[in-house]
Enzyme design. Structure first.
Site, PDB file in Angstrom:
ATOM      1  N   LYS A  75     -48.238 102.638 -13.698  1.00  0.00           N
ATOM      2  CA  LYS A  75     -47.745 101.949 -12.665  1.00  0.00           C
ATOM      3  C   LYS A  75     -48.324 102.689 -11.374  1.00  0.00           C
ATOM      4  O   LYS A  75     -48.268 103.968 -11.449  1.00  0.00           O
ATOM      5  CB  LYS A  75     -46.181 101.757 -12.719  1.00  0.00           C
ATOM      6  CG  LYS A  75     -45.623 101.255 -11.253  1.00  0.00           C
ATOM      7  CD  LYS A  75     -43.996 101.229 -11.629  1.00  0.00           C
ATOM      8  CE  LYS A  75     -43.166 100.381 -10.446  1.00  0.00           C
ATOM      9  NZ  LYS A  75     -41.710 100.575 -11.073  1.00  0.00           N
ATOM     10  N   SER A 149     -39.585  96.225 -10.590  1.00  0.00           N
ATOM     11  CA  SER A 149     -40.830  96.418  -9.974  1.00  0.00           C
ATOM     12  C   SER A 149     -42.124  96.684 -10.566  1.00  0.00           C
ATOM     13  O   SER A 149     -43.331  96.620 -10.079  1.00  0.00           O
ATOM     14  CB  SER A 149     -40.688  97.502  -9.120  1.00  0.00           C
ATOM     15  OG  SER A 149     -40.488  98.860  -9.393  1.00  0.00           O
ATOM     16  N   SER A 173     -36.269  98.188 -13.545  1.00  0.00           N
ATOM     17  CA  SER A 173     -37.581  97.951 -13.430  1.00  0.00           C
ATOM     18  C   SER A 173     -38.371  98.138 -14.698  1.00  0.00           C
ATOM     19  O   SER A 173     -39.635  97.671 -14.908  1.00  0.00           O
ATOM     20  CB  SER A 173     -38.184  98.625 -12.159  1.00  0.00           C
ATOM     21  OG  SER A 173     -37.918  98.247 -11.054  1.00  0.00           O
TER      22      SER A 173
END
Length: 596
Positions: A75, A149, A173
């Site tokens: 990420k 996210s 997330s």
């Protein structure tokens, strides 16, 4: 793309595949589909190939590489040396000279990072639409959100481009995107994986999470990625056995909310009921509980002072470049400025009260089963109502890090429209392996379990329990709930199983001179009995120390119960009841105490 789960990849390497060939295949597949919106920045193919060639040399030299040639994504709020970190905000971009601790650990083990993935900007959101780099969609229907996210990380794995991906999880997330893409999402206990080199959302709560196709892959990667880091103020060393898959006995107890909420999604409700039924077929006993205090604690994350922690992470940038921030994210983050130090302490007090309030729930269950999210939304609907719908997605996730719990999300079947559903198992901190062991059984019991969006069946064998186990113990006196020695059970992670009564033939006495007051249970064949007991499940690892604290004339023997079963429990040496008051007629210690 070929199958990239750990089992299939190990077989491919044994049959002659090389990491350099695999990196070439992955980059070709990404070029074919396009980088956006899944990826923000790739590690240049030339550099990735050099890394792969170096691994081949290290392997040939005999170096142990438990993740040899395993491709993964990170990420884009996790630093990879030489690759820009953007947190999905172009004006925030910087290029780190050093990788995050988790990247260093994975690369040392032989894994190859392919690139940095898209996310809800500054890791603020659960839906995946808050990024200027595009909006990743569920791999099953491009009209629907991917979850956030950690949106790009989940889609990269579900698309079969990498074996696993790193996300971050503050409010869910690492779990919601797993549900929307038919993946496993392991959110480890706080502090197990270092967050040094991870741009914070809420630094005191953040966890690096793992997306993978199977529970076994996720657990192995988590164990390798974990380790105490003196450079991370929130790092915690894993207690012994934290990653050992749990041994779940027949009759384990799993908690489910009394009135689960699905935002009007009847199919999600039916799939959750099906997951409950699977757990029952696997030997579990359903225990319902009031979800209200968990829900109220969850509200603290966005409607309480923890929002100020999001502002603290990017305060200088947010105050000087507010127009560079996505409008929804900006509203949330800058809203943190309204909270004071007094608000922060009051929030901590409220959270502590909620944690205290739910302790009885945890005494009655071995694990909690929740929907990962109540429903899934289209991208269009999310953009039209971004705050309320995003909040709905966190219904069952936001409390977990606040309450310092472990969690793992697994697929839970498909709706009739082909969209996936998912459930999450939640346990105490450092029960990551324990809940993973059962999550794997639940996932494989689905019958239609496949790897992400690839359609491939789950490979390999179910996780095997390693050590552990529990022993049921019947307590009759000062160890009962609410009495002075009860903490000797709860401090050892003992779990309440049920109340019961002894079979006939037992006499019950109030022992003289004991501190705190204690009873003695003796089998004398008198025809009396029916003494009330509480049965508690004690970890095998704690059983010896528990018994060692029991003073003479008491000890642990085998008690016969009135339902024909037997259990380990408190007994008393016969000589100790000479002259003691016979209290058998009261039928239990609490009834006797109440009569005094």
């Amino acid at each position: 793309m070929r199958a990239l789960d750990l089992t299939s990849l190990a077989s491919a390497y044994a049959e002659g595949l090389t990491p350099t060939a695999l990196v070439t295949e992955i980059h070709a597949a990404i070029r074919e589909t396009g980088e956006r919106p899944v990826w923000i920045n790739l590690v240049p193919e030339k550099e990735a190939l050099a890394r792969a060639a170096d691994l081949e040399r290290r392997k040939a030299a005999g170096e142990a590489l438990p993740l040899y040639g395993v491709p993964f994504a990170a990420k884009d709020n996790i630093d990879v040396a030489g690759v820009p970190t953007t947190a999905a905000c172009p004006d925030f971009e910087f290029t780190p000279e050093r990788s995050a601790a988790v990247i260093e650990r994975l690369e040392t083990a032989g894994a190859i990072v392919i690139g940095k993935t898209n996310l809800d900007q500054f890791a603020t959101g659960l839906n995946g639409t808050r990024s200027p780099y595009g909006q990743p969609a569920s791999v099953f229907d491009s009209r629907y959100v991917s979850g956030g996210s950690s949106s790009g990380s989940a889609v990269a794995v579900a698309s079969g481009l990498v074996t696993f991906a790193l996300g971050t999880d503050t409010a869910g997330s690492g779990r919601v995107p797993a549900m929307f893409n038919n993946l496993v999402g392991l959110k480890p206990s706080r502090g197990l994986i270092s967050t040094r080199g991870v741009l914070p959302a809420c630094r005191s709560l953040d966890c690096v999470s793992i997306f993978a196709g199977t529970v076994g892959d996720a657990l192995k990667i988590t164990e390798i990625a974990s380790g105490y880091d003196a450079e991370d103020a929130y790092s915690r060393a894993a207690p012994k056995g934290s990653f050992a898959p749990g041994n779940w006995p027949e009759g384990f107890r799993f908690g489910v909310p009394e009135k689960p909420e699905f935002c009007g999604d009847d199919e999600a409700a039916e799939l959750f009921d099906a997951a409950i039924a699977r757990l029952e077929r696997l030997g579990g006993i359903k225990v319902t509980f009031d979800y209200t205090p968990f829900r109220d604690a969850a509200l603290l994350l966005y409607a309480g002072p923890w929002v100020a922690e999001r502002l603290a992470a990017i305060k200088g940038f947010a105050e000087t470049r507010p127009d560079s921030i996505h409008p929804v994210v900006r509203e949330i983050v800058l809203g943190g400025a309204r909270y004071s130090a007094v608000d922060a302490f009051e929030g901590q007090y409220r959270l502590a009260a909620f944690i205290q309030q739910v302790k009885p729930v945890w005494e009655e269950i071995d694990v909690m089963l929740l929907p990962t999210a109540p429903t899934i939304y289209t991208i269009a609907d999310m953009l039209a109502d971004p705050v309320r719908l995003n909040s709905n997605l966190g219904t069952y996730t936001n409390f977990v890090n606040l309450m310092d719990l472990s969690a793992i999300a697994v697929p839970g079947g498909f709706r009739t429209d082909g969209l996936p559903f998912g459930v999450t198992l939640v346990g105490h901190a450092f029960e990551d392996g324990k809940i993973a062991g059962f999550a794997d059984r639940l996932h494989r019991a689905l019958g239609t379990a496949t790897l992400g969006g690839t359609g491939r069946p789950l490979p390999g064998k179910p996780l095997e329990a390693k050590g552990g186990g529990r022993i049921d113990v019947a307590v009759v006196g000062a160890h009962l709930k609410g009495l002075p020695l009860h903490r000797q059970l709860t401090d050892r992670d003992a779990r309440f199983v049920r109340t019961a009564k002894t079979a006939t033939g037992y006499s019950f006495y109030a022992l003289a001179g004991t501190v705190p007051p204690k009873p003695g249970l003796v089998f004398d064949g008198s025809g009396a009995g029916g003494i009330e007991v509480e049965i508690w499940s004690v970890p095998v690892s704690e059983f010896g120390s528990f018994v060692a604290e029991i003073p003479a004339p008491l000890g642990i023997g085998t008690l016969a119960l009135d339902d024909g079963t037997s259990v380990k429990g408190f007994v008393c040496e016969a000589h100790a009841v000479d002259g003691a008051e016979n209290i058998t007629k009261f039928g239990g210690w609490k009834a006797y105490l109440a009569s005094r």
